[in-house]
Design an enzyme around this catalytic site. Structure first.
Site, short mmCIF file in Angstrom:
data_model
loop_
_atom_site.label_atom_id
_atom_site.label_comp_id
_atom_site.label_asym_id
_atom_site.label_seq_id
_atom_site.Cartn_x
_atom_site.Cartn_y
_atom_site.Cartn_z
N GLU A 49 36.10 24.06 12.30
CA GLU A 49 37.15 23.48 13.13
C GLU A 49 38.04 24.62 13.61
O GLU A 49 38.66 25.31 12.80
CB GLU A 49 38.02 22.52 12.33
N ASP A 60 50.33 19.82 9.38
CA ASP A 60 50.02 21.11 8.76
C ASP A 60 51.05 21.52 7.73
O ASP A 60 52.27 21.39 7.94
CB ASP A 60 49.92 22.20 9.84
#
Length: 270
Positions: A49, A60
């Site tokens: 990815e 994140d």
């Protein structure tokens, strides 16, 4: 079949889960990030990815945020992201992009899909896009022949699981816990239960289920691989680059870490 679909099917036929690594394009610079993803593939990642750095990364954790901030400071653009995608594909792995929706919309939905396909990419993970609001992306990904990967979480209702799985192609991303990315001492207890529930939603389609968030070593990779179709790891790769004194050391550490995870995934062959 996309390269992603073929890769996951081959792993399943071999009785194992696929190893999926995440790394942000442009960290610490574009050429260095190409070197790192090549090391990830050489170490055993079946799928990579490629992260599109974004200034408001709600999913994140601090390590990936730090890496993405450095990529943004270096001037990384979507075109650079596609260059890293191309490098992954040329290295022999299935290449994905993980991106929040805003950068794709600003780039142009149809143009993004077309440029992703032209770079040899297989599909895109959109963590903040839900199927009900994904009409333009569904049309664009269909036209470009891309897989589209949506997320499910422990909080997802059975109805939400079914809706998300029906809209996904390639695999569905099962976020193992309610939180952000990062390494943890043990795999969240919610992960196995979420996969079991998602299996019910994919009973007819057979759509693969890949698990991410919190996986940080080979033992944890083996644990998740015993019940999921794919094991997703990102923070550990970024951490090794952040902590390395130079690119050569970073590359060696990344390759070694990928090999450890790949060994764990294969140890759990079913």
């Amino acid at each position: 079949m996309t390269t992603l679909q073929r890769t996951l099917a081959e792993a399943r036929a071999a009785g194992r889960a696929a190893l999926i690594g995440y790394y942000p394009a442009g960290f610490p610079d574009v050429e260095s990030s190409i070197r790192i993803v090549q090391e990830m593939v050489a170490g055993g990642c079946d799928v990579v990815e490629v992260g599109l750095p974004y200034s408001d990364p709600t999913m994140d954790g601090p390590v990936i945020q730090q890496a993405a901030d450095r990529a943004l400071a270096a001037g990384t653009t979507p075109k650079d992201v596609f260059a890293v995608v191309r490098a992954v594909a040329e290295a022999g792995a299935a290449a994905l992009v993980m991106s929040y929706w805003n950068p794709i919309e600003r780039y142009g939905v149809d143009a993004f899909a077309a440029d992703m396909a032209a770079a040899g990419g297989s599909g895109v993970i959109t963590p903040d896009l839900i199927p009900e609001e994904a009409g333009p992306w569904i049309s664009a990904s269909d036209a470009a022949g891309l897989d589209r990967i949506f997320l499910v979480a422990p909080s997802s209702t059975d109805r939400r699981l079914k809706l998300t799985c029906d809209a996904s192609r390639g695999f569905v991303y099962a976020a193992s816990l309610m939180g952000v990315t990062g390494t943890r001492d043990k795999v969240a207890a919610t992960a196995r239960k979420l996969v079991e529930r998602t299996r019910e939603a994919t009973r007819d389609s057979g759509l693969p289920i890949c698990v991410g968030l919190g996986i940080s070593n080979g033992d944890q990779a083996a644990e998740v691989a015993s019940y999921a179709d794919g094991v997703i790891v990102g923070t550990g790769f970024c951490r090794r680059v952040l902590d390395a004194p130079d690119l050569d050391t970073a590359g060696a550490r990344v390759r070694s870490f990928a090999a450890e995870l790949a060994e764990g995934v294969r140890a759990a062959a079913r």
